[in-house]
Design an enzyme around this catalytic site. Structure first.
Site, short mmCIF file in Angstrom:
data_model
loop_
_atom_site.label_atom_id
_atom_site.label_comp_id
_atom_site.label_asym_id
_atom_site.label_seq_id
_atom_site.Cartn_x
_atom_site.Cartn_y
_atom_site.Cartn_z
N ASP A 100 3.60 -2.37 -11.75
CA ASP A 100 3.20 -3.55 -10.80
C ASP A 100 3.63 -5.03 -11.25
O ASP A 100 3.55 -5.07 -11.68
CB ASP A 100 2.20 -3.42 -9.79
CG ASP A 100 2.50 -4.16 -8.43
OD1 ASP A 100 3.57 -4.74 -7.96
OD2 ASP A 100 1.25 -4.01 -7.43
N ASP A 196 6.79 -7.11 -7.11
CA ASP A 196 6.55 -8.18 -6.26
C ASP A 196 7.03 -9.09 -5.63
O ASP A 196 7.12 -10.06 -6.58
CB ASP A 196 5.09 -8.27 -6.94
CG ASP A 196 4.40 -9.35 -5.60
OD1 ASP A 196 3.20 -8.62 -4.75
OD2 ASP A 196 4.47 -10.45 -5.73
N GLU A 238 9.06 -5.49 -2.73
CA GLU A 238 8.85 -6.44 -1.31
C GLU A 238 9.82 -7.48 -1.04
O GLU A 238 9.64 -7.85 -1.60
CB GLU A 238 7.43 -6.33 -2.02
CG GLU A 238 6.83 -7.23 -0.80
CD GLU A 238 4.79 -7.91 -1.36
OE1 GLU A 238 4.60 -7.87 -0.42
OE2 GLU A 238 5.44 -7.78 -2.28
N HIS A 312 -2.06 -2.17 -0.11
CA HIS A 312 -3.01 -2.81 -0.67
C HIS A 312 -3.42 -4.18 0.39
O HIS A 312 -4.50 -4.62 0.19
CB HIS A 312 -3.56 -3.11 -2.15
CG HIS A 312 -1.55 -3.83 -2.40
ND1 HIS A 312 -0.67 -3.48 -2.32
CD2 HIS A 312 -1.86 -5.64 -2.70
CE1 HIS A 312 0.28 -4.52 -2.61
NE2 HIS A 312 -0.50 -5.70 -3.09
N ASP A 313 -2.43 -4.35 0.80
CA ASP A 313 -2.29 -5.24 1.92
C ASP A 313 -2.50 -5.49 3.65
O ASP A 313 -2.64 -6.38 3.90
CB ASP A 313 -0.87 -6.06 1.61
CG ASP A 313 -0.81 -6.97 0.13
OD1 ASP A 313 -1.62 -7.14 -0.50
OD2 ASP A 313 0.22 -6.53 -0.20
#
Length: 536
Positions: A100, A196, A238, A312-313
């Site tokens: 990530d 990200d 993302e 995870h969000d």
């Protein structure tokens, strides 16, 4: 040049949030050695790659998404030797490690920013975004996106936490440092990268442009050319701002950018239009189907889809799109899995999704760890919302829901740690855990295991054509996936009530898969959360 196999097109990727997956040393924090100890479990599930949320050195203001050194492992997660071992042990099991990368911002404790604070003469000063006067840009984590530095009499941009200053991608030296860092990880043998908030790197804040800036795609093409483009790696960006047209720019193979993106249109459907995620609205299944169908049809031959319910969000999918009551938890979880995994693209499974983990309601803000949640709570109380109203939103959408420790067994702390867990577990762990799931051949785990195997067996699941099928009922969703060799019809009921549908959806196929053990005599009536797949 390495031969490109596009292995990720038939793969299923599993996301691990390291802090919450498995603790190996009793400090209450998940770590790399803990992940290594669970690789056989992931191999049994059948996944092809692990997307690993950040394990780099960080003060953990945003749980690792504030990186202070991209080439050092955070001590709470282990060492670089542990990381090398994870890559090697994964390779033995044909599991690749996808790192990530946070490239829009760093931690304010990164040496680049510490040098930048020394003044304009310092070469690192221009690695970040500065302004003499702030404008109206807001931080995602509440408040202004600008922070004043008195000794410089200037403001720096932070689109997230005040401890996450934005990088200036107009600086050639910064870009070279980032390319070098990515190549360092490629040489380590990683299988790819998740990027990200990559749609923010072309920002022009002086013009109030954050996402989709004019230089965005040029910067990604440069990144591709100087790093991962020469290798057989997966890259996923993302991109909260993406629509199908933008997705083609990122993922069309001729453009040399990314393998695919995460788009979030479908996860914004349970909030009031034009408002924040905390402003809740009921999900309309027909609208969800319309959005996912659009993405299935408009990227054919022009790009590549990612498929996901959780990360995870995001809150737990069963609590959000299914039904987390005990009688419906597994049924609705299997329904969501079947509905998504017959679609084209690369599926992502978030840790615990495969055993049916659910949201964890809190009674007081003191129980919240997440910075976004705590900031929003304070902001909304000040704006006149009641405590109870805000807690309803937090319990539905708060990021802590996804970050509770993984539930391995029914013993103390669910087998996650021998110490005190960094975040309290969901009290459901005594019934909902890996051990219980593995012992029950009808559990949601084995539905996911079968779906993963089916995607390797039938190419039309990952790459076939998609046809939306009208059902005559907005709560019953159906589609056909097909290629020259095979054809499947997927029909699902998105409610806790029996639902009728048009009687001619099966396409004269045989029942191939269902989330109910007992077959129904009513071909045009679906039971609560029933999913059926017919094969012709």
């Amino acid at each position: 040049m390495v031969e490109k196999t596009d292995w990720w097109k038939k793969s299923v990727i599993y996301q691990i949030y390291p802090r919450s997956f498995q603790d190996s040393n009793g400090d209450g924090i998940g770590d790399i050695r803990g992940i290594i100890s669970r690789l056989d479990y992931l191999s049994e599930l059948g996944i092809d790659a692990i997307w690993l949320s950040p394990v780099y050195q960080s003060p953990m203001d945003d749980n690792g998404y504030d990186i202070s050194d991209y080439q050092v492992i955070a001590p709470e997660f282990g060492t670089m030797e542990d990381m090398d071992q994870l890559i090697a042990e994964g390779r033995k099991r044909n599991i690749k490690i996808v790192m990530d990368l946070v490239l829009n911002h760093t931690s304010d404790e990164h040496v680049w920013f510490q040098e930048a604070l020394k003044g304009e003469e310092n070469p690192y000063h221009d690695y970040y975004v500065w302004a003499k006067e702030p404008n109206s840009l807001k931080s995602t984590f509440s408040g202004s996106a600008w922070e004043y530095v008195p000794h410089l009499d200037k403001y720096y941009l932070h689109q997230f936490s005040v401890k996450q200053p934005d990088l200036n991608w107009k600086n050639p030296s910064l870009k070279q440092e980032i390319w070098n860092m990515i190549n360092f990880w490629i040489e380590k043998g990683v299988g790819g990268f998740r990027l990200d908030m990559i749609d923010l790197i072309g920002k022009e804040p002086e013009k109030l442009i954050t996402a989709d800036g004019p230089t965005l795609h040029f910067l990604i093409q440069e990144l591709n050319e100087n790093t991962f483009g020469a290798y057989d790696l997966v890259t996923v960006g993302e991109t909260w701002s993406a629509n199908p047209e933008k997705a083609q720019l990122y993922s069309h193979p001729d453009r040399n950018e990314l393998s695919m993106i995460f788009q979030f249109e479908h996860v914004c459907l349970d909030q009031e239009e034009g408002k924040e995620k905390w402003d809740l609205a009921p999900l309309e299944p027909a609208r969800l189907h319309q959005v996912l169908s659009k993405w299935q049809t408009e990227l054919v031959g022009k790009g590549w889809n990612s498929l996901f319910w959780n990360n995870h969000d995001l809150p737990r999918a069963i609590s959000r799109f299914g039904d987390d009551r005990p009688e419906f938890r597994e049924l609705s979880g299997k329904m969501l899995a079947i509905y998504l995994h017959f679609m084209s693209g690369t599926p992502y499974i978030y840790q615990g999704e495969e055993i049916g983990m659910i949201n964890t309601p809190i009674q007081d803000i003191k129980e919240a760890d997440d910075i976004e949640t705590r900031n929003m709570y304070a902001e909304r109380l000040e704006a006149g919302y009641s405590k109870d109203e805000v807690l309803v939103s937090i319990n539905a959408k708060g990021r802590d829901n996804a970050r509770r420790p993984m539930q391995w067994d029914g013993e103390k702390h669910a087998g996650f740690t021998t110490g005190s867990p960094w975040l309290n577990l969901n009290p459901s762990y005594e019934a909902v855990n890996v051990q219980t799931a593995l012992e029950n051949k009808e559990s949601i785990f084995y539905t996911y295991q079968r779906l993963i195997q089916l995607r390797k067996t039938y190419s039309c699941l990952s790459q076939g054509l998609y046809q939306n099928l009208p059902t005559g009922n907005p709560s019953v969703l159906a589609y056909r996936k097909y290629d020259e060799a095979d054809a499947f019809v997927v029909i699902v009921n998105f409610t806790a009530q029996d639902q009728p549908h048009s009687a001619d959806l099966t396409g004269n196929g045989e029942l191939f898969m269902s989330n109910y053990q007992e077959l129904s005599n009513h071909s045009n009536l679906l039971r609560p959360y029933e999913a059926r797949v017919y094969k012709k």
